[in-house]
Scaffold this motif. Structure first.
Motif, PDB file in Angstrom:
ATOM      1  N   HIS A   1       0.839  -1.202   0.000  1.00  0.00           N
ATOM      2  CA  HIS A   1       0.000   0.000   0.000  1.00  0.00           C
ATOM      3  C   HIS A   1       0.873   1.252   0.000  1.00  0.00           C
ATOM      4  N   ARG A   2       1.859   1.248   0.865  1.00  0.00           N
ATOM      5  CA  ARG A   2       2.716   2.422   1.031  1.00  0.00           C
ATOM      6  C   ARG A   2       3.506   2.738  -0.244  1.00  0.00           C
ATOM      7  N   THR A   3       4.089   1.688  -0.835  1.00  0.00           N
ATOM      8  CA  THR A   3       4.881   1.911  -2.046  1.00  0.00           C
ATOM      9  C   THR A   3       3.986   2.388  -3.185  1.00  0.00           C
ATOM     10  N   ALA A   4       2.810   1.773  -3.314  1.00  0.00           N
ATOM     11  CA  ALA A   4       1.873   2.180  -4.363  1.00  0.00           C
ATOM     12  C   ALA A   4       1.508   3.657  -4.197  1.00  0.00           C
ATOM     13  N   ARG A   5       1.295   4.040  -2.946  1.00  0.00           N
ATOM     14  CA  ARG A   5       0.915   5.432  -2.663  1.00  0.00           C
ATOM     15  C   ARG A   5       2.058   6.388  -3.008  1.00  0.00           C
ATOM     16  N   ASP A   6       3.276   6.019  -2.639  1.00  0.00           N
ATOM     17  CA  ASP A   6       4.433   6.868  -2.946  1.00  0.00           C
ATOM     18  C   ASP A   6       4.603   7.040  -4.458  1.00  0.00           C
ATOM     19  N   ILE A   7       4.487   5.950  -5.196  1.00  0.00           N
ATOM     20  CA  ILE A   7       4.689   6.002  -6.646  1.00  0.00           C
ATOM     21  C   ILE A   7       3.558   6.788  -7.320  1.00  0.00           C
ATOM     22  N   PHE A   8       2.330   6.553  -6.879  1.00  0.00           N
ATOM     23  CA  PHE A   8       1.198   7.307  -7.422  1.00  0.00           C
ATOM     24  C   PHE A   8       1.400   8.807  -7.193  1.00  0.00           C
ATOM     25  N   TRP A   9       1.775   9.138  -5.986  1.00  0.00           N
ATOM     26  CA  TRP A   9       1.993  10.543  -5.610  1.00  0.00           C
ATOM     27  C   TRP A   9       3.109  11.168  -6.447  1.00  0.00           C
ATOM     28  N   MET A  10       4.192  10.441  -6.655  1.00  0.00           N
ATOM     29  CA  MET A  10       5.310  10.961  -7.433  1.00  0.00           C
ATOM     30  C   MET A  10       4.915  11.154  -8.896  1.00  0.00           C
ATOM     31  N   LEU A  11       4.289  10.138  -9.487  1.00  0.00           N
ATOM     32  CA  LEU A  11       3.977  10.202 -10.921  1.00  0.00           C
ATOM     33  C   LEU A  11       2.943  11.287 -11.250  1.00  0.00           C
TER      34      LEU A  11
ATOM     35  N   VAL B   1      13.164   9.707  -2.151  1.00  0.00           N
ATOM     36  CA  VAL B   1      14.156   9.500  -1.084  1.00  0.00           C
ATOM     37  C   VAL B   1      14.015  10.562   0.018  1.00  0.00           C
ATOM     38  N   ARG B   2      14.041  11.844  -0.376  1.00  0.00           N
ATOM     39  CA  ARG B   2      14.002  12.868   0.672  1.00  0.00           C
ATOM     40  C   ARG B   2      12.604  13.055   1.232  1.00  0.00           C
ATOM     41  N   GLU B   3      11.588  13.103   0.348  1.00  0.00           N
ATOM     42  CA  GLU B   3      10.252  13.419   0.839  1.00  0.00           C
ATOM     43  C   GLU B   3       9.481  12.194   1.324  1.00  0.00           C
ATOM     44  N   ARG B   4       9.701  11.030   0.716  1.00  0.00           N
ATOM     45  CA  ARG B   4       8.943   9.847   1.132  1.00  0.00           C
ATOM     46  C   ARG B   4       9.791   8.839   1.892  1.00  0.00           C
ATOM     47  N   GLY B   5      11.058   9.169   2.099  1.00  0.00           N
ATOM     48  CA  GLY B   5      11.875   8.375   3.012  1.00  0.00           C
ATOM     49  C   GLY B   5      12.392   7.039   2.490  1.00  0.00           C
ATOM     50  N   TRP B   6      12.403   6.845   1.167  1.00  0.00           N
ATOM     51  CA  TRP B   6      12.992   5.611   0.632  1.00  0.00           C
ATOM     52  C   TRP B   6      14.505   5.652   0.863  1.00  0.00           C
ATOM     53  N   SER B   7      15.105   4.482   1.081  1.00  0.00           N
ATOM     54  CA  SER B   7      16.562   4.446   1.148  1.00  0.00           C
ATOM     55  C   SER B   7      17.104   4.580  -0.282  1.00  0.00           C
ATOM     56  N   PRO B   8      18.330   5.121  -0.410  1.00  0.00           N
ATOM     57  CA  PRO B   8      18.915   5.237  -1.750  1.00  0.00           C
ATOM     58  C   PRO B   8      18.962   3.882  -2.468  1.00  0.00           C
ATOM     59  N   GLN B   9      19.215   2.806  -1.709  1.00  0.00           N
ATOM     60  CA  GLN B   9      19.276   1.476  -2.321  1.00  0.00           C
ATOM     61  C   GLN B   9      17.910   1.054  -2.871  1.00  0.00           C
ATOM     62  N   ARG B  10      16.876   1.343  -2.106  1.00  0.00           N
ATOM     63  CA  ARG B  10      15.522   1.002  -2.550  1.00  0.00           C
ATOM     64  C   ARG B  10      15.154   1.814  -3.796  1.00  0.00           C
ATOM     65  N   TYR B  11      15.501   3.094  -3.779  1.00  0.00           N
ATOM     66  CA  TYR B  11      15.268   3.947  -4.946  1.00  0.00           C
ATOM     67  C   TYR B  11      15.996   3.382  -6.161  1.00  0.00           C
ATOM     68  N   GLN B  12      17.233   2.969  -5.958  1.00  0.00           N
ATOM     69  CA  GLN B  12      18.036   2.452  -7.062  1.00  0.00           C
ATOM     70  C   GLN B  12      17.420   1.174  -7.653  1.00  0.00           C
ATOM     71  N   ASN B  13      16.981   0.286  -6.771  1.00  0.00           N
ATOM     72  CA  ASN B  13      16.335  -0.951  -7.252  1.00  0.00           C
ATOM     73  C   ASN B  13      15.060  -0.632  -8.021  1.00  0.00           C
ATOM     74  N   TRP B  14      14.256   0.277  -7.449  1.00  0.00           N
ATOM     75  CA  TRP B  14      13.011   0.671  -8.118  1.00  0.00           C
ATOM     76  C   TRP B  14      13.309   1.289  -9.483  1.00  0.00           C
ATOM     77  N   LEU B  15      14.320   2.189  -9.513  1.00  0.00           N
ATOM     78  CA  LEU B  15      14.639   2.881 -10.765  1.00  0.00           C
ATOM     79  C   LEU B  15      15.064   1.891 -11.846  1.00  0.00           C
ATOM     80  N   ALA B  16      15.925   0.950 -11.465  1.00  0.00           N
ATOM     81  CA  ALA B  16      16.408  -0.028 -12.448  1.00  0.00           C
ATOM     82  C   ALA B  16      15.227  -0.820 -13.033  1.00  0.00           C
ATOM     83  N   LYS B  17      14.345  -1.297 -12.162  1.00  0.00           N
ATOM     84  CA  LYS B  17      13.198  -2.080 -12.596  1.00  0.00           C
ATOM     85  C   LYS B  17      12.268  -1.237 -13.451  1.00  0.00           C
TER      86      LYS B  17
END
Lengths: 101, 101
Positions: free
Chosen positions: A39-49, B59-75
């Motif tokens: 839920h949280r990740t979906a919300r973050d991605i929706f908000w960003m996009l 990362v800054r506003e939703r608190g993802w770790s840089p590693q999590r952001y990197q994995n998400w970005l690659a995918k």
């Protein structure tokens, strides 16, 4: 940007994030979220996009029409958040330009 | 932001856009781009997704770790830009929670 305006923008973004919770909860409860997506990740991605920054980058800076941006956003939200229930990509891929004429 | 800094940021973004052309051309020539995706659109989306704004939001506003952001970005780059060479979505989607327990 003046500090007062920056603060207003931050408040607006927080409000937007809060307002989107119900919609994501609905999708989550309906089992419509992509497998493995919380839920949280979906919300973050929706908000960003759906935020103003992506609009600014594609429409103002890269010259996309608002309609094109809207089509792209709709398709991207579906692909990013929802379980895949569309025709096989293979079938669509054979004639990429056929539907735009 | 001071006007001088804003101008520098704009220049940096333009340079980033220019530098990314070769990579997109390589993918395009290799037939690796998603069906229906033009060189220009692929470049715009790559530029948007890899920019500082998306990093800041997640990362800054939703608190993802840089590693999590990197994995998400690659995918996300793979899904957004490349032809799909992964297991059929049907196989993954039938048991949405099975992989998270």
């Amino acid at each position: 940007m003046a500090p007062e305006l920056a603060k207003l923008a931050q408040q607006r973004e927080r409000l937007r994030y809060e307002k989107e919770e119900g919609m994501i909860t609905f999708l989550c409860d309906a089992g419509a979220l992509r497998p493995g997506l919380t839920h949280r990740t979906a919300r973050d991605i929706f908000w960003m996009l759906t935020g103003g920054d992506v609009f600014r980058m594609l429409v103002r800076e890269r010259g996309w029409s608002p309609q094109r941006y809207q089509n792209w956003l709709a398709k991207t939200l579906v692909h990013s958040l929802l379980t895949q229930a569309r025709p096989s990509p293979k079938r669509l891929s054979s004639r990429p330009e056929a539907r735009t004429r």
